[in-house]
Write an enzyme that holds these catalytic residues in place. Structure first.
Site, PDB file in Angstrom:
ATOM      1  N   TYR A  54      -0.202  -6.982   0.504  1.00 17.31           N
ATOM      2  CA  TYR A  54       1.114  -7.538   0.185  1.00 17.31           C
ATOM      3  C   TYR A  54       1.842  -8.007   1.440  1.00 17.31           C
ATOM      4  O   TYR A  54       2.668  -8.905   1.380  1.00 17.31           O
ATOM      5  CB  TYR A  54       1.982  -6.484  -0.496  1.00 17.31           C
ATOM      6  CG  TYR A  54       1.856  -6.395  -1.991  1.00 17.31           C
ATOM      7  CD1 TYR A  54       0.625  -6.142  -2.589  1.00 17.31           C
ATOM      8  CD2 TYR A  54       2.968  -6.552  -2.807  1.00 17.31           C
ATOM      9  CE1 TYR A  54       0.517  -6.040  -3.964  1.00 17.31           C
ATOM     10  CE2 TYR A  54       2.874  -6.445  -4.179  1.00 17.31           C
ATOM     11  CZ  TYR A  54       1.643  -6.189  -4.753  1.00 17.31           C
ATOM     12  OH  TYR A  54       1.549  -6.089  -6.105  1.00 17.31           O
ATOM     13  N   LYS A 110     -11.725   1.596  -2.402  1.00 12.03           N
ATOM     14  CA  LYS A 110     -12.935   0.818  -2.704  1.00 12.03           C
ATOM     15  C   LYS A 110     -13.823   0.919  -1.471  1.00 12.03           C
ATOM     16  O   LYS A 110     -14.206  -0.088  -0.857  1.00 12.03           O
ATOM     17  CB  LYS A 110     -12.533  -0.629  -3.054  1.00 12.03           C
ATOM     18  CG  LYS A 110     -13.665  -1.484  -3.597  1.00 12.03           C
ATOM     19  CD  LYS A 110     -14.080  -1.141  -5.014  1.00 12.03           C
ATOM     20  CE  LYS A 110     -15.329  -1.924  -5.405  1.00 12.03           C
ATOM     21  NZ  LYS A 110     -15.922  -1.494  -6.684  1.00 12.03           N
ATOM     22  N   ASP A 168     -12.268   0.937  -9.474  1.00  9.19           N
ATOM     23  CA  ASP A 168     -12.770   0.496 -10.786  1.00  9.19           C
ATOM     24  C   ASP A 168     -13.033   1.702 -11.678  1.00  9.19           C
ATOM     25  O   ASP A 168     -12.684   1.722 -12.861  1.00  9.19           O
ATOM     26  CB  ASP A 168     -14.013  -0.394 -10.635  1.00  9.19           C
ATOM     27  CG  ASP A 168     -15.077   0.191  -9.716  1.00  9.19           C
ATOM     28  OD1 ASP A 168     -14.807   1.192  -9.023  1.00  9.19           O
ATOM     29  OD2 ASP A 168     -16.196  -0.370  -9.686  1.00  9.19           O
ATOM     30  N   ASP A 226      -0.254  -0.980  -7.595  1.00  8.56           N
ATOM     31  CA  ASP A 226       0.434  -1.919  -8.479  1.00  8.56           C
ATOM     32  C   ASP A 226      -0.308  -1.992  -9.816  1.00  8.56           C
ATOM     33  O   ASP A 226       0.289  -1.879 -10.887  1.00  8.56           O
ATOM     34  CB  ASP A 226       0.468  -3.297  -7.816  1.00  8.56           C
ATOM     35  CG  ASP A 226       1.118  -4.348  -8.698  1.00  8.56           C
ATOM     36  OD1 ASP A 226       2.184  -4.050  -9.268  1.00  8.56           O
ATOM     37  OD2 ASP A 226       0.552  -5.455  -8.828  1.00  8.56           O
TER      38      ASP A 226
HETATM   39  C1  IPM Z   1       5.941  -3.909  -9.143  1.00  9.32           C
HETATM   40  C2  IPM Z   1       5.956  -5.392  -9.363  1.00  9.32           C
HETATM   41  C3  IPM Z   1       6.081  -6.083  -8.017  1.00  9.32           C
HETATM   42  C4  IPM Z   1       4.890  -5.672  -7.179  1.00  9.32           C
HETATM   43  C5  IPM Z   1       6.202  -7.601  -8.080  1.00  9.32           C
HETATM   44  C6  IPM Z   1       7.362  -8.032  -8.952  1.00  9.32           C
HETATM   45  C7  IPM Z   1       6.313  -8.222  -6.715  1.00  9.32           C
HETATM   46  O1  IPM Z   1       4.813  -5.787 -10.042  1.00  9.32           O
HETATM   47  O2  IPM Z   1       6.943  -3.383  -8.601  1.00  9.32           O
HETATM   48  O3  IPM Z   1       4.973  -3.265  -9.523  1.00  9.32           O
HETATM   49  O4  IPM Z   1       3.802  -6.261  -7.298  1.00  9.32           O
HETATM   50  O5  IPM Z   1       5.019  -4.727  -6.388  1.00  9.32           O
HETATM   51 MG    MG Z   2       3.607  -4.181 -10.713  1.00 10.15          MG
END
Ligand code: IPM
Ligand code: MG
Length: 356
Positions: free
Chosen positions: A143, A192, A224, A248
């Site tokens: 990210y 992973k 997975d 996520d």
């Molecule tokens: C979450 C959301 C966010 C992320 C998005 C909206 C950027 O999906 O908080 O899980 O991926 O972290």
């Molecule tokens: Mg999310």
């Protein structure tokens, strides 16, 4: 009397209406448990783009840093889909996580007894007290890694980078082990490592940190397999610790096992007192302004804030019990079942206050 300064980031879509209910409940808890709360509002996401041109104005960062804790509704919506990637509402969310150093994201997946039938998983698989805590690393990994566009063999291509440093892995591992010590003393580290070098470093580091927690049982799972095990036998999990992107994905899956994404709260912690608390669901622009959104995830986020940032554990417990009691008789449309009273967002907030 303790006075807590809370910054409200109501955001977009249903954000304002659900945060308003959470404020109502927090005010009631303050009155009952003898503390005071002062609020300040700031802009994040689409509403910030409309007002200032950017999803995370400097003023918002400053206000959040100056407060004891931050409550967030939700950000995003179709209106801002055409914004360039780095100016989307979601970029504001990633920006505030980074700016406040919120590296640890706690996403509990619990089933409230009366809602068991809302889960798509069979009763006997869920058992009576499914209670999983996902500890997601929130300010590193792919990210936040470098990314870009380039050409490969004359063709347009794009790349993102998954990178973790040892200190980043150590600090999130410690959060997971500390949480496990207060719970059932089991940690599953998800990676992973059969493919990714960053995962091999992750695993080595988690094993090293685990030596400081001899009472906690540690196991490792490939992501997975974990996705599969979550639906096959969710009861095997206590605390799951994992990277930003795996967390996520797995936290959305775990939320569905618990029945409704409209029920789940989350905390993003910095290691200090300051935290950011938000429901894990999105801004649901399709139902915004109709008074039908479920405010319970946001109300339960208030409970997490009281517990993890403000040290008001008693008030936190009281809110969670009040929610459980209300669910025995009243439901918003997303979790409605025959025989229950169907209520809107506002009334749900009032009912929780009345039970407090
Ligand atoms: C979450 C959301 C966010 C992320 C998005 C909206 C950027 O999906 O908080 O899980 O991926 O972290
Ligand atoms: Mg999310």
């Amino acid at each position: 009397m303790n006075n807590y300064k809370i910054t409200l980031l109501k955001g977009d879509g249903i954000g304002p209406e659900i945060v308003n209910q959470a404020v109502k409940v927090l005010d009631k808890a303050a009155e009952k448990f003898g503390f005071e709360v002062t609020y300040d509002e700031a802009l994040l996401g689409g509403c910030a783009i409309d007002a200032t041109g950017v999803p995370l104005p400097e003023e918002t960062i400053a206000k959040c840093k100056a407060s004891d804790s931050v409550m967030l509704g939700a950000v995003g919506g179709p209106k801002w889909d055409n914004q360039p990637g780095n100016n989307r509402p979601e970029a504001g969310l990633l920006g505030i996580r980074g700016a406040l150093g919120l590296f640890a994201n706690l996403r509990p997946s619990v089933i409230f007894g009366p809602l068991k039938s809302a889960s798509p998983i069979k009763d006997e698989i869920i058992g009576d007290n499914m209670d999983i805590l996902i500890v997601r690393e929130l300010t590193g990994g792919i990210y936040f890694g470098e990314r870009g566009r380039k050409e490969v063999g004359g063709q347009p291509a794009a790349w993102d980078t998954e990178q973790y440093t040892v200190p980043e892995i150590e600090r999130i591992a410690r959060v997971a082990f500390d949480m496990a010590m207060r719970r059932n003393k089991r940690v599953t580290s998800v990676d992973k490592a059969n493919v990714l070098e960053s995962s091999r470093l992750w695993r080595e580091t988690v094993i090293r940190v685990s030596k400081d927690y001899p009472e906690v049982e540690l196991n490792h799972m490939y992501v997975d397999n974990c996705a599969m095990q979550l639906v096959r036998n969710p009861k095997q999990f206590d605390v799951i610790v994992t990277s930003n992107i795996f967390g996520d994905i797995l936290s959305d899956e775990a939320s569905m096992i618990a029945g409704s994404i409209g029920m789940l709260a989350s905390a993003s912690l910095s290691g200090g007192k300051l935290g950011l608390y938000e429901p894990i669901h999105g801004s649901a622009p399709d139902i915004a302004g109709q008074d039908i959104a479920n405010p319970l995830a946001t109300i339960l986020s208030v409970a997490m804030m009281l517990r993890y940032s403000l040290g008001e554990a008693e008030a936190a417990d009281a809110i969670e019990s009040a929610v459980a009691r209300v669910l025995e008789t009243s439901r918003t449309p997303d979790i409605y079942e025959e025989g229950m009273k169907k209520v809107g967002c506002e009334e749900m907030g009032d009912l929780v206050c009345a039970q407090l």
